[in-house]
Design a protein around this motif. Structure first.
Motif, PDB file in Angstrom:
ATOM      1  N   ASN A   8       0.823  -1.214   0.000  1.00 14.49           N
ATOM      2  CA  ASN A   8       0.000   0.000   0.000  1.00 14.49           C
ATOM      3  C   ASN A   8       0.855   1.262   0.000  1.00 14.49           C
ATOM      4  OD1 ASN A   8      -2.464  -1.350  -0.049  1.00 14.49           O
ATOM      5  ND2 ASN A   8      -2.582  -1.487   2.174  1.00 14.49           N
ATOM      6  N   GLY A   9       1.992   1.216   0.656  1.00 13.27           N
ATOM      7  CA  GLY A   9       2.854   2.390   0.700  1.00 13.27           C
ATOM      8  C   GLY A   9       3.372   2.791  -0.662  1.00 13.27           C
ATOM      9  N   LYS A  10       3.543   1.786  -1.522  1.00  7.90           N
ATOM     10  CA  LYS A  10       4.041   2.043  -2.884  1.00  7.90           C
ATOM     11  C   LYS A  10       2.911   2.019  -3.903  1.00  7.90           C
ATOM     12  CE  LYS A  10       8.595  -0.019  -2.026  1.00  7.90           C
ATOM     13  NZ  LYS A  10       9.557  -1.081  -2.441  1.00  7.90           N
ATOM     14  N   ASN A  11       1.680   1.738  -3.454  1.00  5.30           N
ATOM     15  CA  ASN A  11       0.538   1.597  -4.375  1.00  5.30           C
ATOM     16  C   ASN A  11       0.901   0.653  -5.519  1.00  5.30           C
ATOM     17  OD1 ASN A  11      -2.057   2.450  -3.931  1.00  5.30           O
ATOM     18  ND2 ASN A  11      -1.670   4.571  -4.537  1.00  5.30           N
ATOM     19  N   THR A  12       1.463  -0.474  -5.150  1.00  2.00           N
ATOM     20  CA  THR A  12       1.913  -1.463  -6.125  1.00  2.00           C
ATOM     21  C   THR A  12       1.272  -2.812  -5.824  1.00  2.00           C
ATOM     22  OG1 THR A  12       4.029  -0.325  -6.445  1.00  2.00           O
ATOM     23  CG2 THR A  12       3.928  -2.650  -7.065  1.00  2.00           C
ATOM     24  N   VAL A  13       0.837  -3.489  -6.876  1.00  2.00           N
ATOM     25  CA  VAL A  13       0.261  -4.822  -6.735  1.00  2.00           C
ATOM     26  C   VAL A  13       1.137  -5.805  -7.497  1.00  2.00           C
ATOM     27  CG1 VAL A  13      -1.299  -4.540  -8.709  1.00  2.00           C
ATOM     28  CG2 VAL A  13      -1.867  -6.179  -6.909  1.00  2.00           C
ATOM     29  N   TYR A  14       1.229  -7.009  -6.964  1.00  4.37           N
ATOM     30  CA  TYR A  14       2.070  -8.047  -7.559  1.00  4.37           C
ATOM     31  C   TYR A  14       1.232  -9.285  -7.851  1.00  4.37           C
ATOM     32  CZ  TYR A  14       5.530  -5.108  -5.216  1.00  4.37           C
ATOM     33  OH  TYR A  14       6.280  -4.041  -4.786  1.00  4.37           O
ATOM     34  N   LEU A  15       1.670 -10.057  -8.827  1.00  5.88           N
ATOM     35  CA  LEU A  15       1.061 -11.350  -9.096  1.00  5.88           C
ATOM     36  C   LEU A  15       2.190 -12.358  -9.267  1.00  5.88           C
ATOM     37  CD1 LEU A  15      -1.651 -12.825  -9.558  1.00  5.88           C
ATOM     38  CD2 LEU A  15      -1.237 -12.549 -12.015  1.00  5.88           C
ATOM     39  N   GLN A  16       2.335 -13.225  -8.287  1.00  4.25           N
ATOM     40  CA  GLN A  16       3.302 -14.304  -8.369  1.00  4.25           C
ATOM     41  C   GLN A  16       2.620 -15.495  -9.025  1.00  4.25           C
ATOM     42  OE1 GLN A  16       6.656 -14.438  -7.432  1.00  4.25           O
ATOM     43  NE2 GLN A  16       6.591 -16.433  -8.462  1.00  4.25           N
ATOM     44  N   MET A  17       3.113 -15.886 -10.182  1.00  6.98           N
ATOM     45  CA  MET A  17       2.505 -16.961 -10.950  1.00  6.98           C
ATOM     46  C   MET A  17       3.440 -18.169 -10.941  1.00  6.98           C
ATOM     47  SD  MET A  17       0.924 -14.813 -14.155  1.00  6.98           S
ATOM     48  CE  MET A  17       2.515 -14.330 -14.781  1.00  6.98           C
ATOM     49  N   ASN A  18       2.974 -19.249 -10.352  1.00  8.76           N
ATOM     50  CA  ASN A  18       3.752 -20.479 -10.256  1.00  8.76           C
ATOM     51  C   ASN A  18       3.070 -21.606 -11.023  1.00  8.76           C
ATOM     52  OD1 ASN A  18       5.548 -19.192  -8.371  1.00  8.76           O
ATOM     53  ND2 ASN A  18       4.060 -19.606  -6.746  1.00  8.76           N
ATOM     54  N   SER A  19       3.811 -22.648 -11.299  1.00  6.31           N
ATOM     55  CA  SER A  19       3.271 -23.824 -12.006  1.00  6.31           C
ATOM     56  C   SER A  19       2.502 -23.404 -13.247  1.00  6.31           C
ATOM     57  CB  SER A  19       2.369 -24.638 -11.067  1.00  6.31           C
ATOM     58  OG  SER A  19       3.062 -25.045  -9.915  1.00  6.31           O
ATOM     59  N   LEU A  20       3.107 -22.552 -14.036  1.00  5.78           N
ATOM     60  CA  LEU A  20       2.422 -21.996 -15.193  1.00  5.78           C
ATOM     61  C   LEU A  20       2.114 -23.066 -16.234  1.00  5.78           C
ATOM     62  CD1 LEU A  20       4.331 -18.647 -15.366  1.00  5.78           C
ATOM     63  CD2 LEU A  20       1.836 -18.860 -15.365  1.00  5.78           C
ATOM     64  N   LYS A  21       0.971 -22.900 -16.880  1.00  2.00           N
ATOM     65  CA  LYS A  21       0.489 -23.826 -17.892  1.00  2.00           C
ATOM     66  C   LYS A  21       0.348 -23.091 -19.226  1.00  2.00           C
ATOM     67  CE  LYS A  21      -2.406 -26.051 -14.367  1.00  2.00           C
ATOM     68  NZ  LYS A  21      -3.800 -26.437 -14.007  1.00  2.00           N
ATOM     69  N   PRO A  22       0.388 -23.810 -20.332  1.00  7.70           N
ATOM     70  CA  PRO A  22       0.190 -23.143 -21.630  1.00  7.70           C
ATOM     71  C   PRO A  22      -1.121 -22.356 -21.689  1.00  7.70           C
ATOM     72  CG  PRO A  22       1.066 -25.341 -21.962  1.00  7.70           C
ATOM     73  CD  PRO A  22       0.768 -25.225 -20.502  1.00  7.70           C
ATOM     74  N   GLU A  23      -2.148 -22.832 -21.010  1.00  6.58           N
ATOM     75  CA  GLU A  23      -3.429 -22.119 -21.037  1.00  6.58           C
ATOM     76  C   GLU A  23      -3.412 -20.823 -20.232  1.00  6.58           C
ATOM     77  OE1 GLU A  23      -2.913 -25.348 -20.270  1.00  6.58           O
ATOM     78  OE2 GLU A  23      -4.234 -26.010 -18.629  1.00  6.58           O
ATOM     79  N   ASP A  24      -2.322 -20.545 -19.511  1.00 12.42           N
ATOM     80  CA  ASP A  24      -2.166 -19.250 -18.844  1.00 12.42           C
ATOM     81  C   ASP A  24      -1.673 -18.169 -19.803  1.00 12.42           C
ATOM     82  OD1 ASP A  24      -0.837 -21.029 -16.024  1.00 12.42           O
ATOM     83  OD2 ASP A  24      -2.863 -20.211 -16.240  1.00 12.42           O
ATOM     84  N   THR A  25      -1.326 -18.574 -21.019  1.00 12.22           N
ATOM     85  CA  THR A  25      -0.865 -17.606 -22.015  1.00 12.22           C
ATOM     86  C   THR A  25      -1.949 -16.567 -22.270  1.00 12.22           C
ATOM     87  OG1 THR A  25       0.633 -19.160 -23.086  1.00 12.22           O
ATOM     88  CG2 THR A  25      -0.170 -17.316 -24.421  1.00 12.22           C
ATOM     89  N   ALA A  26      -1.586 -15.301 -22.120  1.00 12.52           N
ATOM     90  CA  ALA A  26      -2.562 -14.217 -22.251  1.00 12.52           C
ATOM     91  C   ALA A  26      -1.851 -12.881 -22.115  1.00 12.52           C
ATOM     92  CB  ALA A  26      -3.636 -14.332 -21.173  1.00 12.52           C
TER      93      ALA A  26
END
Length: 115
Positions: free
Chosen positions: A73-91
């Motif tokens: 919140n202090g940096k107004n930054t959001v993160y998305l840690q994506m693990n075990s990625l699959k081909p269908e996550d392509t986007a």
């Protein structure tokens, strides 16, 4: 005017990991909701994960147990840690924010999962 700038996309092999970041500028407030949508090729944009300023999270069923959304919140930054990625996550992954009735979108970052 709030601006969202994403970073961290790219090409990764199946089973690999990526971390997306999105920094909000143009506001001194912690945005009420921040998160991520994705738009796979030829499909509609859909929710991936959301997090409120108090830490409540919501995930699409397809990413539960694999992706983790967090924010500073202090940096107004959001993160998305994506693990075990699959081909269908392509986007294209879009950062999203909402504050009161105003909604904001980033320009999108490509994530490709392929061997």
């Amino acid at each position: 005017q709030v601006q969202l700038v994403e970073s961290g996309g790219g090409l990764v092999q199946p089973g690999g990991s990526l971390r997306l970041s999105c920094a909000a500028s143009g506001t001194g407030c912690s945005l009420h909701v921040m998160g991520w949508y994705c738009q796979p090729p030829g499909k509609e944009r859909e929710l991936v994960a959301m997090i409120t300023s108090t830490g409540t999270t919501n995930y699409a069923d397809s990413v539960k147990g694999r992706f983790i959304v967090s924010r500073d919140n202090g940096k107004n930054t959001v993160y998305l840690q994506m693990n075990s990625l699959k081909p269908e996550d392509t986007a294209v992954y879009y950062c999203y924010a909402k504050h009161w009735v105003s909604e904001y979108w980033g320009q999108g970052t490509q994530v490709t999962v392929s061997s």
